[in-house]
Design an enzyme around this catalytic site. Sequence first.
Site, PDB file in Angstrom:
ATOM      1  N   SER A  67      -1.589   8.325   6.179  1.00 28.16           N
ATOM      2  CA  SER A  67      -1.723   9.588   5.441  1.00 28.16           C
ATOM      3  C   SER A  67      -2.490  10.625   6.255  1.00 28.16           C
ATOM      4  O   SER A  67      -3.298  10.289   7.130  1.00 28.16           O
ATOM      5  CB  SER A  67      -2.468   9.348   4.122  1.00 28.16           C
ATOM      6  OG  SER A  67      -1.759   8.462   3.306  1.00 28.16           O
TER       7      SER A  67
HETATM    8  N1  SAM Z   1      -3.203   3.987   2.876  1.00 32.69           N
HETATM    9  C1  SAM Z   1      -2.321   4.035   3.999  1.00 32.69           C
HETATM   10  C2  SAM Z   1      -3.010   4.325   5.290  1.00 32.69           C
HETATM   11  O1  SAM Z   1      -4.211   4.623   5.290  1.00 32.69           O
HETATM   12  O2  SAM Z   1      -2.354   4.206   6.344  1.00 32.69           O
HETATM   13  C3  SAM Z   1      -1.193   5.017   3.734  1.00 32.69           C
HETATM   14  C4  SAM Z   1       0.066   4.299   3.700  1.00 32.69           C
HETATM   15  S1  SAM Z   1       1.618   5.009   3.428  1.00 32.69           S
HETATM   16  C5  SAM Z   1       1.387   6.672   2.976  1.00 32.69           C
HETATM   17  C6  SAM Z   1       2.055   4.174   1.912  1.00 32.69           C
HETATM   18  C7  SAM Z   1       2.202   2.678   2.042  1.00 32.69           C
HETATM   19  O3  SAM Z   1       2.517   2.154   0.754  1.00 32.69           O
HETATM   20  C8  SAM Z   1       3.322   2.222   2.959  1.00 32.69           C
HETATM   21  O4  SAM Z   1       2.797   1.387   3.945  1.00 32.69           O
HETATM   22  C9  SAM Z   1       4.270   1.463   2.032  1.00 32.69           C
HETATM   23  O5  SAM Z   1       4.925   0.362   2.642  1.00 32.69           O
HETATM   24  C10 SAM Z   1       3.331   1.029   0.934  1.00 32.69           C
HETATM   25  N2  SAM Z   1       3.957   0.686  -0.349  1.00 32.69           N
HETATM   26  C11 SAM Z   1       5.010   1.287  -0.964  1.00 32.69           C
HETATM   27  N3  SAM Z   1       5.265   0.678  -2.133  1.00 32.69           N
HETATM   28  C12 SAM Z   1       4.351  -0.331  -2.269  1.00 32.69           C
HETATM   29  C13 SAM Z   1       4.089  -1.302  -3.271  1.00 32.69           C
HETATM   30  N4  SAM Z   1       4.809  -1.414  -4.388  1.00 32.69           N
HETATM   31  N5  SAM Z   1       3.069  -2.165  -3.082  1.00 32.69           N
HETATM   32  C14 SAM Z   1       2.314  -2.108  -1.952  1.00 32.69           C
HETATM   33  N6  SAM Z   1       2.521  -1.221  -0.965  1.00 32.69           N
HETATM   34  C15 SAM Z   1       3.513  -0.321  -1.130  1.00 32.69           C
END
Ligand code: SAM
Length: 222
Positions: A67
Amino acid sequence: MTLLQEHPKYRLRRDKLVQTLLRKGIVVKPVLEAIGRIPRQLFIDSAFDARAYDDSPLPIGHGQTISQPYTVARQTELLCPQPGERILEVGTGSGYQAAVLLELGVKLYSIERLRPLHERARDTLRALGYTQMQLKCGDGTQGWRAYAPFDGIIVTAGAPVVPEDLISQLADGGRLIIPVGDDQGQQMLRIIRKGDEFIEEDHNTFKFVKLIGKKGWDAPGT
Ligand code: SAM
């Protein structure tokens, strides 16, 4: 966090990023200090090293992103985590948001649905010496019942609706920070539990990758 040998250029870039976040309205000092300490370059592919301290999201593979630092800071401010609190993060991604929360002294539970990202984030966070965390690979739209209730839940992907399971896993006084909307953008909601009441606030528009899961969006191609 374990102190790392790093080139002094990174400290200068981090300081500049902190100044940018201050200008954009981030005011909580411990959040700015955490961002001023964490080596963001270690959470991304070295191909993006020169952009590690831009205030922008960056690709982390598998169609996902780390992010934007402003978004990380703003979600953390809204979450208001206190040392020792139990916090659930849905969407570990690179592990950077997790590191910010760990720097603030929380006991962190974080779920990532994609195994390669889960494993890489786990290795990065361990290498930095963090221990107050439980990480798992799975569908975070259903929360993490075994460790509930949580003082805070932070969702770092865009949801179509607020998953019921997350609401039900909030402790009294707990805060749920979740972007809700569609492909075009999401409203950042903060839902605060006060006894049996749930108070909902709207904190502006953001743009996240999709929250995919049983209580989220369908996976591509399904
Ligand atoms: N917090 C992260 C960082 O600091 O890098 C941001 C990650 S990105 C914007 C969102 C993440 O959510 C992705 O890695 C994606 O695979 C994950 N994601 C999407 N749906 C999900 C779910 N149901 N459970 C867990 N992770 C999920």
